[in-house]
Design a protein around this motif. Structure first.
Motif, short mmCIF file in Angstrom:
data_model
loop_
_atom_site.label_atom_id
_atom_site.label_comp_id
_atom_site.label_asym_id
_atom_site.label_seq_id
_atom_site.Cartn_x
_atom_site.Cartn_y
_atom_site.Cartn_z
N HIS A 266 0.73 -1.05 -0.06
CA HIS A 266 0.08 0.26 0.02
C HIS A 266 1.10 1.23 -0.24
O HIS A 266 1.70 1.45 0.80
CB HIS A 266 -0.72 0.38 1.09
CG HIS A 266 -1.69 -1.51 1.16
ND1 HIS A 266 -3.42 -1.68 0.89
CD2 HIS A 266 -1.76 -2.71 1.72
CE1 HIS A 266 -4.19 -2.05 1.06
NE2 HIS A 266 -2.44 -2.76 1.40
N GLY A 289 -3.27 1.40 -3.29
CA GLY A 289 -3.80 2.97 -3.01
C GLY A 289 -2.41 3.81 -3.10
O GLY A 289 -1.42 3.51 -4.16
N GLU A 310 -9.35 3.65 -0.41
CA GLU A 310 -8.15 4.17 -1.23
C GLU A 310 -8.10 4.91 -2.02
O GLU A 310 -9.43 3.57 -3.04
CB GLU A 310 -6.69 3.02 -0.85
CG GLU A 310 -6.45 2.63 0.35
CD GLU A 310 -5.51 1.66 0.64
OE1 GLU A 310 -5.02 1.64 0.79
OE2 GLU A 310 -6.29 0.35 0.07
#
Length: 413
Positions: A266, A289, A310
């Motif tokens: 992420h 993300g 996200e």
């Protein structure tokens, strides 16, 4: 003869006074002195303890209170610390080698910690030692490192699951195994706190700091979070990697962890993570993300996107195969894809791709999307095909030295 007896009496008296009264001056002992080695101290309170320039072997501290002590240029070997208070002390160039540091219960069953809470540590090494529920909390770094070398018997603090916490700490781990617990280092100025590790095994572990560099490690069912991060030549299973600035996952193996959980990367906020690969085996790795770039990898049923909302600002793919997976809730704002192969089934419920340019995008088994109404398909996929390849930057993977971190022999004493 009389002179020798007087000298012995003076040493003995000084030794007794040293361990029974407050001491203000620094005591210097050479590595050949025997005043401390081989002795057992139980239920002793030591005020203003100062030790420097000595090796202390085969000594036991049990139910000892020595908060506010100062240790400089000390090697502890084959020592046992049981229920010892060393809080708010200063450790400079100190080695704990083949030592046992343990918390334990006293006669009435009350847990008493061996604690270093609030201490300052500069160039401290724990080597081939046992750490059993020791409190290493709110430590203060002093420009040096806290190192763990050949450590295989570490049990985190009870209830909190804490291995170590503090500020501006520089942690080194080498040839060790850490199972359970967390390291949390308060972030300060750039790269004042970091974890560097090599040839080590981490399981059920989490760490948060400014920078992480791992090489030749095994990471299982763990979480790694940092502003800048490099994990290379390692094996990951059930690992979650988070970066807020730049992250690099380089030549790793990605397998499923406990309960079949895969790995995930992420990039938070405007951060970016590069995934550089070379193994032909499918990688169990999901991406979400921020900004992400993956090259030369086959992704096995990856998850792209998150119900948590996200936003993937950019996803760049080069020489990537995607074998099924879920893009549910993916919100992708842009990207460039080159030599990308996607196989069904890919779930794209409530997902949206925008501003994606593609060169040589292939669906060898037909359009892979599922759970999307045909009339809505074009609205979800803003992919523009182009006839020519893209220009790709050469990715420089940082070494610790690029961050101002000296990569030298850990605990080289």
């Amino acid at each position: 003869m009389l002179r020798a007896m007087r000298r012995f009496g003076f040493i003995l008296a000084a030794f007794i006074i040293f361990f029974s009264q407050a001491v203000g001056a620094e005591i210097r002992l050479s590595g050949t002195d025997k005043q401390l080695s081989g002795h057992t101290f139980v239920g002793v309170r030591l005020y203003d303890l100062h030790l420097a320039d000595t090796v202390i072997r085969d000594m036991v501290f049990e139910d000892v209170v020595a908060g506010g002590a100062r240790f400089r240029n000390i090697i502890f070997e084959n020592r046992r610390f049981l229920r010892v208070d060393l809080s708010h002390s200063v450790f400079e160039n100190v080695v704990f080698r083949n030592c046992a540091l343990e918390s334990g219960k006293n006669a009435d069953g009350t847990l008493v910690l061996t604690t270093f809470e609030g201490s300052s540590m500069k160039d401290v090494l724990f080597e081939q030692s046992r750490l059993y529920r020791v409190r290493l909390a709110e430590l203060r770094g002093a420009g040096g490192k806290v190192s763990f070398k050949k450590m295989t018997d570490i049990v985190p603090e009870e209830n909190y699951g804490l291995l170590l916490s503090g500020q501006e700490l520089r942690i080194c781990v080498e040839d060790s195994q850490i199972s359970g617990g967390k390291i949390k280092i308060h972030m300060a100025e750039k790269n004042k706190s970091f974890l560097i590790a090599r040839n080590s095994i981490f399981s059920r572990f989490s760490v948060y700091c400014d920078a992480i560099f791992m090489q030749n490690c095994t990471v299982a069912d763990s979480r790694l979070g940092a502003a800048e991060l490099v994990v290379r030549d390692s094996s990951l299973s059930g690992a979650e990697v988070l970066s807020t600035v730049k992250g690099y996952l380089v030549h790793n193996l990605y397998s499923t962890g406990k309960g079949g959980a895969g790995n995930s990367a992420h990039a938070l906020g405007k951060g970016k993570i590069y995934v550089l690969h070379r193994d032909p085996a499918p990688a169990h790795l999901s991406l979400g993300g921020g900004n992400l770039e993956a090259r030369d990898i086959t992704l096995a049923s990856p998850v792209l996107g998150s119900k948590a909302g996200e936003v993937t600002r950019r996803l760049d793919l080069r020489n990537v195969e995607i074998k099924g997976g879920s893009w549910r809730y993916l919100r992708l704002l842009s990207g460039q894809w080159e030599n990308v192969v996607i196989e069904p089934p890919v779930i794209v419920d409530k997902s949206r791709l925008e501003n994606v340019a593609a060169y040589n995008l292939q669906f060898p088994q037909g359009e892979p999307w599922s759970e999307v109404e045909e009339s809505e398909g074009p609205l979800y996929f803003g992919v523009t095909r182009r006839p020519t390849p893209f220009a790709w930057e050469e990715v420089h993977v940082p070494e610790p030295e690029d961050w101002g971190i000296a990569w030298r022999v850990i605990g080289g004493r």
